[in-house]
Design a protein around this motif. Sequence first.
Motif, short mmCIF file in Angstrom:
data_model
loop_
_atom_site.label_atom_id
_atom_site.label_comp_id
_atom_site.label_asym_id
_atom_site.label_seq_id
_atom_site.Cartn_x
_atom_site.Cartn_y
_atom_site.Cartn_z
N SER A 3 0.97 -59.97 -18.14
CA SER A 3 1.08 -58.58 -18.58
C SER A 3 0.56 -58.50 -20.02
N GLU A 4 -0.21 -57.45 -20.28
CA GLU A 4 -0.78 -57.26 -21.61
C GLU A 4 0.20 -56.47 -22.45
N GLU A 5 0.39 -56.89 -23.68
CA GLU A 5 1.32 -56.23 -24.58
C GLU A 5 0.81 -54.83 -24.94
N ILE A 6 1.69 -53.88 -25.01
CA ILE A 6 1.35 -52.51 -25.34
C ILE A 6 1.81 -52.24 -26.77
N LEU A 7 0.91 -51.68 -27.59
CA LEU A 7 1.22 -51.30 -28.97
C LEU A 7 1.15 -49.79 -29.11
N MET A 8 1.55 -49.30 -30.26
CA MET A 8 1.50 -47.87 -30.53
C MET A 8 0.40 -47.57 -31.54
N CYS A 9 -0.34 -46.48 -31.32
CA CYS A 9 -1.37 -46.04 -32.24
C CYS A 9 -0.70 -45.52 -33.51
N PRO A 10 -1.15 -45.95 -34.68
CA PRO A 10 -0.53 -45.47 -35.92
C PRO A 10 -0.80 -43.99 -36.20
N SER A 11 -1.83 -43.42 -35.58
CA SER A 11 -2.16 -42.01 -35.83
C SER A 11 -1.42 -41.06 -34.91
N CYS A 12 -1.55 -41.29 -33.58
CA CYS A 12 -0.96 -40.33 -32.63
C CYS A 12 0.25 -40.90 -31.89
N HIS A 13 0.57 -42.16 -32.12
CA HIS A 13 1.72 -42.84 -31.51
C HIS A 13 1.62 -42.96 -29.99
N ALA A 14 0.40 -42.94 -29.47
CA ALA A 14 0.19 -43.16 -28.04
C ALA A 14 0.18 -44.67 -27.78
N ALA A 15 0.49 -45.06 -26.57
CA ALA A 15 0.47 -46.48 -26.19
C ALA A 15 -0.97 -46.95 -26.07
N VAL A 16 -1.28 -48.09 -26.71
CA VAL A 16 -2.61 -48.69 -26.63
C VAL A 16 -2.46 -50.17 -26.31
N GLN A 17 -3.47 -50.72 -25.66
CA GLN A 17 -3.44 -52.14 -25.31
C GLN A 17 -3.74 -52.98 -26.55
N THR A 18 -3.29 -54.22 -26.53
CA THR A 18 -3.43 -55.12 -27.68
C THR A 18 -4.88 -55.35 -28.08
N GLY A 19 -5.76 -55.53 -27.14
CA GLY A 19 -7.15 -55.85 -27.46
C GLY A 19 -8.03 -54.66 -27.80
N ALA A 20 -7.48 -53.46 -27.79
CA ALA A 20 -8.28 -52.26 -28.01
C ALA A 20 -8.71 -52.13 -29.47
N TYR A 21 -9.93 -51.66 -29.67
CA TYR A 21 -10.45 -51.43 -31.02
C TYR A 21 -10.22 -49.99 -31.45
N PHE A 22 -10.11 -49.06 -30.47
CA PHE A 22 -9.90 -47.65 -30.75
C PHE A 22 -8.80 -47.12 -29.83
N CYS A 23 -8.09 -46.12 -30.31
CA CYS A 23 -7.08 -45.46 -29.50
C CYS A 23 -7.79 -44.61 -28.44
N GLN A 24 -7.38 -44.74 -27.18
CA GLN A 24 -7.99 -43.96 -26.11
C GLN A 24 -7.58 -42.50 -26.17
N ASN A 25 -6.48 -42.22 -26.85
CA ASN A 25 -5.99 -40.85 -26.93
C ASN A 25 -6.66 -40.05 -28.05
N GLY A 27 -8.86 -41.61 -30.63
CA GLY A 27 -10.09 -42.22 -31.12
C GLY A 27 -9.96 -42.92 -32.46
N ALA A 28 -8.76 -43.04 -32.98
CA ALA A 28 -8.55 -43.70 -34.28
C ALA A 28 -8.88 -45.18 -34.16
N ALA A 29 -9.48 -45.72 -35.22
CA ALA A 29 -9.80 -47.14 -35.25
C ALA A 29 -8.52 -47.94 -35.40
N LEU A 30 -8.31 -48.92 -34.50
CA LEU A 30 -7.12 -49.75 -34.55
C LEU A 30 -7.37 -51.06 -35.28
N LYS A 31 -8.56 -51.60 -35.12
CA LYS A 31 -8.97 -52.81 -35.83
C LYS A 31 -10.49 -52.84 -35.85
N GLU A 32 -11.03 -53.61 -36.79
CA GLU A 32 -12.48 -53.69 -36.93
C GLU A 32 -13.09 -54.49 -35.78
N LYS A 33 -14.12 -53.94 -35.18
CA LYS A 33 -14.81 -54.62 -34.08
C LYS A 33 -15.62 -55.77 -34.68
#
Length: 114
Positions: A3-25, A27-33
């Motif tokens: 199971s992949e760990e789920i994190l929260m977007c710091p901008s909109c607080h939507a659930a995002v996957q650990t490996g994501a570079y951008f929030c799917q909800n 579009g905020a950058a989560l980490k540098e690609k």
Amino acid sequence: MESEEILMCPSCHAAVQTGAYFCQNCGAALKEKPPPTSVGAQIKIYAVSALLPPFGLIYVWRYLKQPDETSRRIGWVALILTIVMTIATLWLTFVAIDSFNRSVNAALGGGGFN
């Protein structure tokens, strides 16, 4: 089943996957690609480092700060190419200026402005 760990977007607080570079909800950058390490990307980096030496430092900075060994190797090669080509460019410039000065002095009959 992993199971992949789920994190929260710091901008909109939507659930995002650990490996994501951008929030799917939002579009905020989560980490540098990480920069690309493909053969085509390496050719581009090395060409810029060799043909436009000062601009190679942009790639040096970007790749040397990466944690993986491949990116760091690309950064070191770009740094070496940038340094070698900067020295070669300076040397060729001084040789060309000296040659120009000698030809001007010869055209003036050796009576330079020394």
